[in-house]
Design a protein around this motif. Structure first.
Motif, PDB file in Angstrom:
ATOM      1  N   LEU A 195       0.814  -1.213   0.000  1.00  0.00           N
ATOM      2  CA  LEU A 195       0.000   0.000   0.000  1.00  0.00           C
ATOM      3  C   LEU A 195       0.847   1.262   0.000  1.00  0.00           C
ATOM      4  CD1 LEU A 195      -2.819  -0.824   2.577  1.00  0.00           C
ATOM      5  CD2 LEU A 195      -3.174  -0.162   0.193  1.00  0.00           C
ATOM      6  N   LEU A 196       1.994   1.214   0.683  1.00  0.00           N
ATOM      7  CA  LEU A 196       2.806   2.414   0.854  1.00  0.00           C
ATOM      8  C   LEU A 196       3.864   2.578  -0.219  1.00  0.00           C
ATOM      9  CD1 LEU A 196       3.266   2.558   4.733  1.00  0.00           C
ATOM     10  CD2 LEU A 196       1.400   3.418   3.306  1.00  0.00           C
ATOM     11  N   ALA A 197       3.850   1.749  -1.236  1.00  0.00           N
ATOM     12  CA  ALA A 197       4.835   1.860  -2.315  1.00  0.00           C
ATOM     13  C   ALA A 197       4.919   3.264  -2.922  1.00  0.00           C
ATOM     14  CB  ALA A 197       4.539   0.830  -3.401  1.00  0.00           C
ATOM     15  N   PRO A 198       3.809   4.014  -3.041  1.00  0.00           N
ATOM     16  CA  PRO A 198       3.912   5.372  -3.578  1.00  0.00           C
ATOM     17  C   PRO A 198       4.776   6.318  -2.740  1.00  0.00           C
ATOM     18  CG  PRO A 198       1.648   4.608  -3.708  1.00  0.00           C
ATOM     19  CD  PRO A 198       2.389   3.606  -2.881  1.00  0.00           C
ATOM     20  N   LEU A 199       5.113   5.926  -1.502  1.00  0.00           N
ATOM     21  CA  LEU A 199       5.910   6.782  -0.627  1.00  0.00           C
ATOM     22  C   LEU A 199       7.395   6.434  -0.655  1.00  0.00           C
ATOM     23  CD1 LEU A 199       3.590   6.949   2.520  1.00  0.00           C
ATOM     24  CD2 LEU A 199       3.740   8.566   0.598  1.00  0.00           C
ATOM     25  N   ALA A 200       7.811   5.610  -1.603  1.00  0.00           N
ATOM     26  CA  ALA A 200       9.199   5.149  -1.643  1.00  0.00           C
ATOM     27  C   ALA A 200      10.198   6.306  -1.655  1.00  0.00           C
ATOM     28  CB  ALA A 200       9.409   4.249  -2.857  1.00  0.00           C
ATOM     29  N   ASP A 201       9.879   7.366  -2.367  1.00  0.00           N
ATOM     30  CA  ASP A 201      10.805   8.499  -2.476  1.00  0.00           C
ATOM     31  C   ASP A 201      10.172   9.807  -2.004  1.00  0.00           C
ATOM     32  OD1 ASP A 201      12.983   7.020  -3.687  1.00  0.00           O
ATOM     33  OD2 ASP A 201      11.718   6.899  -5.474  1.00  0.00           O
ATOM     34  N   ILE A 202       9.133   9.690  -1.180  1.00  0.00           N
ATOM     35  CA  ILE A 202       8.384  10.864  -0.741  1.00  0.00           C
ATOM     36  C   ILE A 202       8.563  11.059   0.764  1.00  0.00           C
ATOM     37  CG2 ILE A 202       6.092  11.920  -0.543  1.00  0.00           C
ATOM     38  CD1 ILE A 202       6.984  11.741  -3.387  1.00  0.00           C
ATOM     39  N   PRO A 203       9.133  12.179   1.220  1.00  0.00           N
ATOM     40  CA  PRO A 203       9.191  12.431   2.667  1.00  0.00           C
ATOM     41  C   PRO A 203       7.787  12.576   3.241  1.00  0.00           C
ATOM     42  CG  PRO A 203      10.710  13.864   1.476  1.00  0.00           C
ATOM     43  CD  PRO A 203       9.822  13.229   0.448  1.00  0.00           C
ATOM     44  N   VAL A 204       7.615  12.100   4.460  1.00  0.00           N
ATOM     45  CA  VAL A 204       6.336  12.221   5.165  1.00  0.00           C
ATOM     46  C   VAL A 204       6.569  12.987   6.460  1.00  0.00           C
ATOM     47  CG1 VAL A 204       5.463  10.082   4.171  1.00  0.00           C
ATOM     48  CG2 VAL A 204       6.599  10.030   6.399  1.00  0.00           C
ATOM     49  N   LEU A 205       5.489  13.487   7.045  1.00  0.00           N
ATOM     50  CA  LEU A 205       5.591  14.252   8.282  1.00  0.00           C
ATOM     51  C   LEU A 205       5.431  13.338   9.492  1.00  0.00           C
ATOM     52  CD1 LEU A 205       5.854  16.990   9.725  1.00  0.00           C
ATOM     53  CD2 LEU A 205       3.354  17.183   9.602  1.00  0.00           C
ATOM     54  N   HIS A 206       6.461  13.324  10.328  1.00  0.00           N
ATOM     55  CA  HIS A 206       6.405  12.633  11.616  1.00  0.00           C
ATOM     56  C   HIS A 206       6.166  13.681  12.696  1.00  0.00           C
ATOM     57  CE1 HIS A 206       8.197   9.045   9.725  1.00  0.00           C
ATOM     58  NE2 HIS A 206       8.979   9.905   9.090  1.00  0.00           N
ATOM     59  N   TRP A 207       5.299  13.328  13.660  1.00  0.00           N
ATOM     60  CA  TRP A 207       5.022  14.287  14.737  1.00  0.00           C
ATOM     61  C   TRP A 207       4.523  13.488  15.945  1.00  0.00           C
ATOM     62  CZ3 TRP A 207       4.095  19.809  13.144  1.00  0.00           C
ATOM     63  CH2 TRP A 207       4.113  20.665  14.252  1.00  0.00           C
ATOM     64  N   HIS A 208       5.448  12.851  16.643  1.00  0.00           N
ATOM     65  CA  HIS A 208       5.042  12.019  17.779  1.00  0.00           C
ATOM     66  C   HIS A 208       6.219  11.833  18.729  1.00  0.00           C
ATOM     67  CE1 HIS A 208       7.133   8.237  16.544  1.00  0.00           C
ATOM     68  NE2 HIS A 208       7.154   8.885  15.386  1.00  0.00           N
ATOM     69  N   GLY A 209       5.875  11.517  19.972  1.00  0.00           N
ATOM     70  CA  GLY A 209       6.869  11.178  20.975  1.00  0.00           C
ATOM     71  C   GLY A 209       6.704   9.763  21.478  1.00  0.00           C
ATOM     72  N   ASP A 210       5.493   9.209  21.317  1.00  0.00           N
ATOM     73  CA  ASP A 210       5.218   7.834  21.717  1.00  0.00           C
ATOM     74  C   ASP A 210       5.409   6.901  20.532  1.00  0.00           C
ATOM     75  OD1 ASP A 210       4.604   8.745  24.207  1.00  0.00           O
ATOM     76  OD2 ASP A 210       2.428   8.511  24.006  1.00  0.00           O
ATOM     77  N   THR A 211       5.532   5.631  20.838  1.00  0.00           N
ATOM     78  CA  THR A 211       5.616   4.619  19.791  1.00  0.00           C
ATOM     79  C   THR A 211       4.976   3.337  20.305  1.00  0.00           C
ATOM     80  OG1 THR A 211       7.075   3.565  18.173  1.00  0.00           O
ATOM     81  CG2 THR A 211       7.887   3.727  20.461  1.00  0.00           C
ATOM     82  N   PHE A 212       4.989   2.278  19.497  1.00  0.00           N
ATOM     83  CA  PHE A 212       4.292   1.050  19.879  1.00  0.00           C
ATOM     84  C   PHE A 212       5.053  -0.172  19.380  1.00  0.00           C
ATOM     85  CE2 PHE A 212       2.410   2.766  15.956  1.00  0.00           C
ATOM     86  CZ  PHE A 212       2.638   1.726  15.072  1.00  0.00           C
ATOM     87  N   GLU A 213       4.808  -1.291  20.061  1.00  0.00           N
ATOM     88  CA  GLU A 213       5.263  -2.573  19.556  1.00  0.00           C
ATOM     89  C   GLU A 213       4.254  -3.077  18.531  1.00  0.00           C
ATOM     90  OE1 GLU A 213       5.829  -5.071  22.959  1.00  0.00           O
ATOM     91  OE2 GLU A 213       7.647  -4.004  23.604  1.00  0.00           O
ATOM     92  N   LEU A 214       4.694  -3.951  17.679  1.00  0.00           N
ATOM     93  CA  LEU A 214       3.835  -4.450  16.607  1.00  0.00           C
ATOM     94  C   LEU A 214       2.871  -5.503  17.149  1.00  0.00           C
ATOM     95  CD1 LEU A 214       3.632  -3.965  13.502  1.00  0.00           C
ATOM     96  CD2 LEU A 214       4.920  -6.109  13.238  1.00  0.00           C
TER      97      LEU A 214
END
Length: 234
Positions: free
Chosen positions: A128-147
């Motif tokens: 699904l995310l293949a269109p983002l291969a060369d596209i920067p995205v905006l990150h804005w978080h301090g928390d994260t998660f396990e899978l």
């Protein structure tokens, strides 16, 4: 789904963190949008909805239920929704809520990830995310998660290994902000000024990056959403 509902529900945790560019995509596909304000509205209808419900971002953590009691109700409703395999998209806090509801650990990360950068995409055919291969995205978080156990990892970043996952067809969870629009990001800079200054983020540089990268992300975000949304209906 033979008769997919014609309205998409969106749960907001902060007024200016809305569907952004995805709102126009939904309209172009012939769908209406109904927003629910977490902490103010009754969220039961949003989480029991058989159509698509999108859970948006916000500055609070899923573990802050003592300070924000509505979060526990939101988590409880989300658990039932996911058990029923109802279509759900989570962005940032929304993704963390999904991970938590599925039993994965959500916790404060080692660094605030705020700014634009490329993802490291996992190798999957027709990702699904293949269109983002060369596209920067905006990150804005301090928390994260396990899978979560049943999840398929789609992307990582420089700082955090789990940035996006899917579960079968019905769940898409994105810790980054795919929905942002260049024309409305100034509201984020104003609304999150305390966080930006605490994290020593250079605001003029972030503003410049917003203007540089957001237009390309808007285009690819629409493609990704339409691809994922279309397979929900079959």
């Amino acid at each position: 789904m033979s008769a997919f509902p014609d309205t998409i529900y969106a749960v907001q945790h902060l007024s200016f963190e809305d569907l952004g560019s995805l709102e126009d995509t939904c309209y172009s596909l012939g769908y209406r949008i109904r927003y629910f304000e977490a902490g103010a509205d009754n969220l039961k209808k949003a989480f029991e909805y058989e159509g698509l419900t999108i859970i948006l971002g916000g500055p609070i953590g899923v573990y802050e239920t003592d300070d924000y009691p509505f979060l526990q109700e939101e988590i409880n409703l989300l658990k039932v929704r996911l058990e029923k395999k109802l279509p759900t998209l989570g962005i940032c806090l929304g993704a963390q809520l999904i991970a938590h509801a599925l039993g994965a650990k959500v916790y404060s990360g080692h660094v605030k990830e705020i700014g634009w950068s490329r993802l490291s995409l996992t190798e999957h055919p027709n990702s699904l995310l293949a269109p983002l291969a060369d596209i920067p995205v905006l990150h804005w978080h301090g928390d994260t998660f396990e899978l979560p156990d049943e999840a398929v990892l789609l992307a990582s970043s420089e700082h955090y290994p789990n940035q996006a996952f899917t579960i079968e067809k019905h769940v898409l969870a994105l810790q980054f902000h795919i929905e942002v629009m260049s024309e409305s990001l100034e509201k984020w800079l104003i609304g999150h000024t305390a966080e930006l200054r605490q994290a020593n983020i250079n605001i003029p540089n972030l503003r410049a990056d917003n203007l540089r990268y957001a237009p390309a992300l808007e285009v690819q975000a629409s493609h990704i959403f339409q691809q994922w949304f279309s397979q929900l209906q079959y």
